[in-house]
Design a protein around this motif. Sequence first.
Motif, mmCIF file in Angstrom:
data_model
loop_
_atom_site.group_PDB
_atom_site.id
_atom_site.type_symbol
_atom_site.label_atom_id
_atom_site.label_comp_id
_atom_site.label_asym_id
_atom_site.label_seq_id
_atom_site.Cartn_x
_atom_site.Cartn_y
_atom_site.Cartn_z
ATOM 1 N N TRP A 130 -1.165 -2.976 3.692
ATOM 2 C CA TRP A 130 -2.062 -4.127 3.796
ATOM 3 C C TRP A 130 -1.410 -5.316 4.483
ATOM 4 C CZ3 TRP A 130 -0.868 -8.807 1.527
ATOM 5 C CH2 TRP A 130 0.198 -8.795 0.616
ATOM 6 N N TRP A 131 -0.112 -5.499 4.273
ATOM 7 C CA TRP A 131 0.554 -6.698 4.782
ATOM 8 C C TRP A 131 0.521 -6.764 6.303
ATOM 9 C CZ3 TRP A 131 4.417 -9.055 7.547
ATOM 10 C CH2 TRP A 131 4.798 -10.336 7.131
ATOM 11 N N ASP A 132 0.479 -5.607 6.957
ATOM 12 C CA ASP A 132 0.469 -5.569 8.420
ATOM 13 C C ASP A 132 -0.818 -6.125 9.011
ATOM 14 O OD1 ASP A 132 2.977 -4.428 8.501
ATOM 15 O OD2 ASP A 132 2.231 -2.378 8.663
ATOM 16 N N PHE A 133 -1.813 -6.346 8.186
ATOM 17 C CA PHE A 133 -3.116 -6.825 8.674
ATOM 18 C C PHE A 133 -3.543 -8.106 7.958
ATOM 19 C CE2 PHE A 133 -2.805 -2.397 9.627
ATOM 20 C CZ PHE A 133 -3.396 -2.265 10.865
ATOM 21 N N ARG A 134 -2.607 -8.808 7.428
ATOM 22 C CA ARG A 134 -2.869 -10.010 6.648
ATOM 23 C C ARG A 134 -2.778 -11.249 7.529
ATOM 24 N NH1 ARG A 134 0.758 -13.490 4.237
ATOM 25 N NH2 ARG A 134 0.161 -14.476 2.267
ATOM 26 N N ARG A 135 -3.767 -12.128 7.409
ATOM 27 C CA ARG A 135 -3.695 -13.411 8.110
ATOM 28 C C ARG A 135 -2.594 -14.258 7.483
ATOM 29 N NH1 ARG A 135 -9.052 -13.094 6.823
ATOM 30 N NH2 ARG A 135 -8.812 -14.805 5.340
ATOM 31 N N LEU A 136 -1.877 -14.969 8.312
ATOM 32 C CA LEU A 136 -0.845 -15.863 7.811
ATOM 33 C C LEU A 136 -1.471 -17.165 7.338
ATOM 34 C CD1 LEU A 136 2.006 -15.402 10.437
ATOM 35 C CD2 LEU A 136 1.662 -14.209 8.277
ATOM 36 N N GLY A 137 -0.912 -17.727 6.280
ATOM 37 C CA GLY A 137 -1.387 -18.994 5.759
ATOM 38 C C GLY A 137 -0.336 -20.069 5.907
#
Length: 343
Positions: A130-137
């Motif tokens: 999942w982390w590979d497709f997570r938007r950065l905040g």
Amino acid sequence: MGLPAPHPRWTTLASVAGFAVATVLVIDRLLAAWLPPPNPPELDDGLALLDAGGADVLVYGSSHLRSFFEVARQVQERTGGRVRVVPLPMDWGHASSYEFMHRHRVVPWLDGPHPPDQHLPRRVLLVTQWWDFRRLGPDDDPVVNLPARAWQVTDFLDDVAREGLTDYNRHYLARRLYRALRRSPLWAWRGRPDLRDALKSLVSRGPEARTQERLQSRIAWFQGYIERGGNRLVNPEDAAALEALLDDWQHRGLEVRVLLYPRMKGSITPAAKKGTLDRFARWIGPRLASRGIPLLDLSLDHPLSDQDFGPDLDHPVPEANARLATFLLEGPWGDFLQGSQDR
């Protein structure tokens, strides 16, 4: 007329400086024997393997591909070198980084000339999560694995010509320096708690209690981090990068499969499973199925225990990597990785 003799003060300073340098070098070598710095394989190592002998199976992913260097070793052993598996790890992940690496570092090799006896890819495995497709905040550090790991000197110079020397492109220089000095504990461990904690344990009592306290604190933080991650799925740039990768691989006639990497079960709360892991699997699964690409979800369905993961709670320890590799090669995808249906 000869040169004047050096002032005694400068001679003394030079002697002191030389003694100090020698002392640091001795300490560094003693530490290297006692607490060697980590030297996990990275993208440069994978690319070197690719250049040296080609590959039958290419594996794309993040630092989780450390496990697949063990897979590659076991495949070589089991097949007598008939099949080469080459992992191409892009530490810190993200699909957009994998796509950049593929386009700039792998495609030129794929499209280049090859000697008759070179192993050429027929299969590709994407290892992701999942982390590979997570938007950065705003609470995230920027992803800098492109300059640090995928750039070549021309990429660095082009960026400097456009932007000047920036915090972002400096990561290219910093990583090259780190790789050059990575066998030095004083350099590799700088700014990290590992060396300080190890030294403190020599003179302090009760380190086990503090270690357990830090571990529980880390687990609690990690649990919350994964729970919050579901609210940042899916980053459009990474979604587009996935489609571009799949397009190119399938256009080249490669057999493609995708694997969701094992997670430490104790770091996954019910909220994280439902809101992050399951949500991601529901997103990526149909996209792969529409292309006829199999998906193997090992997020929680794997043989590793929580004790098999290292202090970062993210990467298995080397002994666990060996067990995971055996599990993969003796499981339903063993033929895919070992090329049992080839040649």
